[in-house]
Design a protein around this motif. Sequence first.
Motif, mmCIF file in Angstrom:
data_model
loop_
_atom_site.group_PDB
_atom_site.id
_atom_site.type_symbol
_atom_site.label_atom_id
_atom_site.label_comp_id
_atom_site.label_asym_id
_atom_site.label_seq_id
_atom_site.Cartn_x
_atom_site.Cartn_y
_atom_site.Cartn_z
ATOM 1 N N LEU A 1 4.033 -2.747 -3.220
ATOM 2 C CA LEU A 1 3.039 -1.711 -2.934
ATOM 3 C C LEU A 1 3.700 -0.339 -2.773
ATOM 4 O O LEU A 1 3.139 0.678 -3.193
ATOM 5 C CB LEU A 1 2.232 -2.069 -1.684
ATOM 6 N N VAL B 1 -1.846 -10.447 -3.522
ATOM 7 C CA VAL B 1 -2.276 -11.747 -3.023
ATOM 8 C C VAL B 1 -1.076 -12.683 -2.905
ATOM 9 O O VAL B 1 -0.309 -12.847 -3.858
ATOM 10 C CB VAL B 1 -3.338 -12.369 -3.964
ATOM 11 N N LYS C 1 -5.374 -6.292 -8.693
ATOM 12 C CA LYS C 1 -4.706 -7.349 -7.925
ATOM 13 C C LYS C 1 -3.324 -7.626 -8.489
ATOM 14 O O LYS C 1 -3.138 -7.676 -9.703
ATOM 15 C CB LYS C 1 -5.539 -8.631 -7.943
ATOM 16 N N PRO D 1 -0.257 0.181 3.425
ATOM 17 C CA PRO D 1 -0.329 -1.267 3.204
ATOM 18 C C PRO D 1 -0.624 -2.023 4.500
ATOM 19 O O PRO D 1 -0.017 -1.761 5.533
ATOM 20 C CB PRO D 1 1.064 -1.607 2.670
ATOM 21 N N GLU E 1 -10.469 -1.947 -8.051
ATOM 22 C CA GLU E 1 -9.451 -2.820 -7.469
ATOM 23 C C GLU E 1 -8.524 -3.384 -8.539
ATOM 24 O O GLU E 1 -8.962 -3.751 -9.623
ATOM 25 C CB GLU E 1 -10.114 -3.974 -6.712
ATOM 26 N N ILE F 1 -5.091 1.518 -0.183
ATOM 27 C CA ILE F 1 -6.058 2.276 -0.974
ATOM 28 C C ILE F 1 -5.445 3.627 -1.311
ATOM 29 O O ILE F 1 -4.924 4.314 -0.429
ATOM 30 C CB ILE F 1 -7.387 2.446 -0.216
ATOM 31 N N THR G 1 -4.414 -4.623 -4.316
ATOM 32 C CA THR G 1 -4.348 -5.824 -3.489
ATOM 33 C C THR G 1 -3.222 -6.715 -3.975
ATOM 34 O O THR G 1 -3.099 -6.967 -5.174
ATOM 35 C CB THR G 1 -5.678 -6.604 -3.568
ATOM 36 N N GLU H 1 -4.360 -8.594 5.422
ATOM 37 C CA GLU H 1 -5.698 -9.082 5.723
ATOM 38 C C GLU H 1 -5.777 -10.506 5.179
ATOM 39 O O GLU H 1 -5.930 -10.702 3.979
ATOM 40 C CB GLU H 1 -6.746 -8.183 5.066
ATOM 41 N N LYS I 1 -8.039 0.370 -5.007
ATOM 42 C CA LYS I 1 -7.552 -0.556 -3.990
ATOM 43 C C LYS I 1 -6.550 -1.466 -4.681
ATOM 44 O O LYS I 1 -6.896 -2.164 -5.632
ATOM 45 C CB LYS I 1 -8.714 -1.367 -3.419
ATOM 46 N N SER J 1 -3.629 -11.677 1.987
ATOM 47 C CA SER J 1 -3.402 -10.581 1.046
ATOM 48 C C SER J 1 -3.014 -9.307 1.792
ATOM 49 O O SER J 1 -3.346 -9.117 2.958
ATOM 50 C CB SER J 1 -4.647 -10.341 0.193
ATOM 51 N N MET J 2 -2.316 -8.459 1.082
ATOM 52 C CA MET J 2 -1.906 -7.161 1.602
ATOM 53 C C MET J 2 -2.534 -6.131 0.670
ATOM 54 O O MET J 2 -2.530 -6.315 -0.544
ATOM 55 C CB MET J 2 -0.371 -7.066 1.564
ATOM 56 N N PHE J 3 -3.093 -5.083 1.239
ATOM 57 C CA PHE J 3 -3.729 -4.096 0.370
ATOM 58 C C PHE J 3 -3.461 -2.683 0.857
ATOM 59 O O PHE J 3 -3.099 -2.457 2.005
ATOM 60 C CB PHE J 3 -5.240 -4.337 0.275
#
Length: 172
Positions: A138, A122, A90, A155, A88, A165, A120, A158, A118, A161-163
């Motif tokens: 992203l 924030v 961030k 994207p 991950e 993979i 992420t 959640e 991943k 945060s937006m993520f």
Amino acid sequence: MAKPTVNINQAIRAREVRVVGADSEQLGIMSLQEALALAEARQLDLVEVSPTAVPPVCRIMDYGKFKYQQSKKLQEARKKQSHVQVKEVKLRPKTDEHDLMTKIKHVRRFIEEGNKAKVTLVFRGREITHLEFGSRALDRVAAELEDIAVVEFKPKMEGRSMFMIVAPKVKK
């Protein structure tokens, strides 16, 4: 994980068995007693290799050697398995250009190692009202990595945060 049990010698319950010799030669169908006597004469074990067949197939072999070979095959199969981890990274919506490129380099390294990544993003405080900054960042990451990676999950928001993979591209 329960290991499949193999019947040997006296544990075989069938009356008649198809016997295969130590050198894979067919010895034919015979009674269990004859097969046991034949195995004992060769100082080997009678191992039931296919209990569901009619009649069951038994092989005359050294059971200790058979178990050893089975364990070696299992170890080899385990060794060939690959374990993919999800690493991950961030980010923040206001991450500067150079910092973003550094994070992209980290993701690139993870992908080259064969792992998934991943990414992420924030949001803090009122930043959540400007989701377009997050999606833009992203998208930039995805564009920079498109030569070696594919976006596995688009994207998605959640909480705060937006993520997304990214995974390595499959080699052809």
